[in-house]
Design an enzyme around this catalytic site. Structure first.
Site, PDB file in Angstrom:
ATOM      1  N   ASP A  41      15.386  31.409 -44.991  1.00  0.00           N
ATOM      2  CA  ASP A  41      16.076  30.453 -45.855  1.00  0.00           C
ATOM      3  C   ASP A  41      15.173  29.285 -46.261  1.00  0.00           C
ATOM      4  O   ASP A  41      14.178  28.980 -45.600  1.00  0.00           O
ATOM      5  CB  ASP A  41      17.286  29.861 -45.115  1.00  0.00           C
ATOM      6  CG  ASP A  41      18.437  30.847 -44.972  1.00  0.00           C
ATOM      7  OD1 ASP A  41      18.247  32.036 -45.257  1.00  0.00           O
ATOM      8  OD2 ASP A  41      19.520  30.400 -44.555  1.00  0.00           O
ATOM      9  N   HIS A  92      20.465  30.701 -52.464  1.00  0.00           N
ATOM     10  CA  HIS A  92      20.768  29.717 -51.416  1.00  0.00           C
ATOM     11  C   HIS A  92      21.093  28.357 -52.031  1.00  0.00           C
ATOM     12  O   HIS A  92      20.863  27.327 -51.400  1.00  0.00           O
ATOM     13  CB  HIS A  92      19.599  29.617 -50.440  1.00  0.00           C
ATOM     14  CG  HIS A  92      19.941  29.029 -49.098  1.00  0.00           C
ATOM     15  ND1 HIS A  92      21.080  29.364 -48.391  1.00  0.00           N
ATOM     16  CD2 HIS A  92      19.288  28.120 -48.314  1.00  0.00           C
ATOM     17  CE1 HIS A  92      21.106  28.701 -47.248  1.00  0.00           C
ATOM     18  NE2 HIS A  92      20.041  27.919 -47.179  1.00  0.00           N
ATOM     19  N   HIS A  96      20.530  22.903 -51.865  1.00  0.00           N
ATOM     20  CA  HIS A  96      20.926  22.960 -50.455  1.00  0.00           C
ATOM     21  C   HIS A  96      22.014  21.943 -50.139  1.00  0.00           C
ATOM     22  O   HIS A  96      22.009  21.271 -49.097  1.00  0.00           O
ATOM     23  CB  HIS A  96      19.726  22.753 -49.526  1.00  0.00           C
ATOM     24  CG  HIS A  96      19.893  23.407 -48.181  1.00  0.00           C
ATOM     25  ND1 HIS A  96      20.537  22.781 -47.124  1.00  0.00           N
ATOM     26  CD2 HIS A  96      19.508  24.614 -47.712  1.00  0.00           C
ATOM     27  CE1 HIS A  96      20.526  23.574 -46.073  1.00  0.00           C
ATOM     28  NE2 HIS A  96      19.914  24.709 -46.409  1.00  0.00           N
ATOM     29  N   HIS A 186      13.694  30.538 -41.093  1.00  0.00           N
ATOM     30  CA  HIS A 186      13.396  29.667 -42.230  1.00  0.00           C
ATOM     31  C   HIS A 186      11.909  29.721 -42.565  1.00  0.00           C
ATOM     32  O   HIS A 186      11.066  29.685 -41.676  1.00  0.00           O
ATOM     33  CB  HIS A 186      13.793  28.224 -41.916  1.00  0.00           C
ATOM     34  CG  HIS A 186      15.267  28.035 -41.724  1.00  0.00           C
ATOM     35  ND1 HIS A 186      15.908  28.376 -40.547  1.00  0.00           N
ATOM     36  CD2 HIS A 186      16.230  27.564 -42.557  1.00  0.00           C
ATOM     37  CE1 HIS A 186      17.202  28.117 -40.666  1.00  0.00           C
ATOM     38  NE2 HIS A 186      17.422  27.620 -41.870  1.00  0.00           N
TER      39      HIS A 186
END
Length: 219
Positions: A41, A92, A96, A186
């Protein structure tokens, strides 16, 4: 024009205590075999993503990269490299943000903008998956599904956003994995060097123990 719940064919949100979309559990499995799916991510990141791509290529592993729209704008060449290496892309969100309390229309606007940014970097690419930032799902699963994306949670999170050291991340990966697990990691959002190093050490160890690395089958 901002999409609405009606234009997307989604039901209007109900109101009142305890009323809302069904909860999405942060647990995702891709089968019952001795296989797992690595997901990353918050990228792409100009340092960590290329290093990670080199590692995955060396070990012949494919993964899913849940990319963030504003970082795609900054590093479109890395998105193209991710796709060229055979990895899958996930949405995503643009920035964020916590989308847990957003309306369906606002969510759709964000996801459509993110997909447009991704496709500007890689024309005609299919964005197959969506993951809500912070796991704050709210109404996002229904919107993502209506837009042709599969909402994807995870089975194992090694909490690499609070770097505990490479050895500890490696331990969490090796000991925490289960058949069919989707693993949350990540490649962006901070210093991910410990994650990259842990993945480099975990893959051969898991391979030696009979584990395989797969992408989910299309549904």
């Amino acid at each position: 024009m901002t999409p609405t719940t009606r234009s997307l064919g989604l039901p209007r949100a109900a109101s009142g205590p305890g009323v809302g979309p069904p909860p999405v559990q942060p647990t995702e499995v891709i089968g019952t075999e001795r296989a797992m799916c690595l997901t990353f991510d918050d990228g792409p990141h100009p340092e960590h993503t290329p290093h990670l791509l080199d590692i995955l290529a060396a070990h012949h592993v494919r993964a899913i990269f849940f990319v963030q729209g504003d970082r795609v704008i900054e590093h479109p060449e890395l998105v193209r490299r991710i796709v060229a290496a055979g990895h899958a892309l996930g949405n995503h969100s643009m920035h964020h943000d916590d989308m847990g309390s957003w309306t369906a229309g606002r969510i759709a606007s964000d996801l459509l903008e993110t997909n447009a940014v991704i496709r500007h970097a890689v024309p005609h690419i299919r964005v197959r998956y969506f993951r809500a930032p912070y796991g704050a799902w709210g109404q996002t699963p229904g919107v993502a599904t209506a837009l042709g994306m599969r909402p994807m949670g995870w089975r194992l999170a090694v909490t690499d956003w609070e770097p505990p050291g490479t050895d500890e991340l490696l331990r969490r990966l090796i000991e925490g994995v289960a058949p069919g697990a989707v693993v949350l990691l990540h490649d962006g959002g901070g210093d991910r060097s410990q994650t990259v190093d842990a993945v480099d050490r975990a893959i051969p160890a898991l391979h030696a123990d009979g584990w395989r690395f797969n992408l989910p089958a299309d549904r």
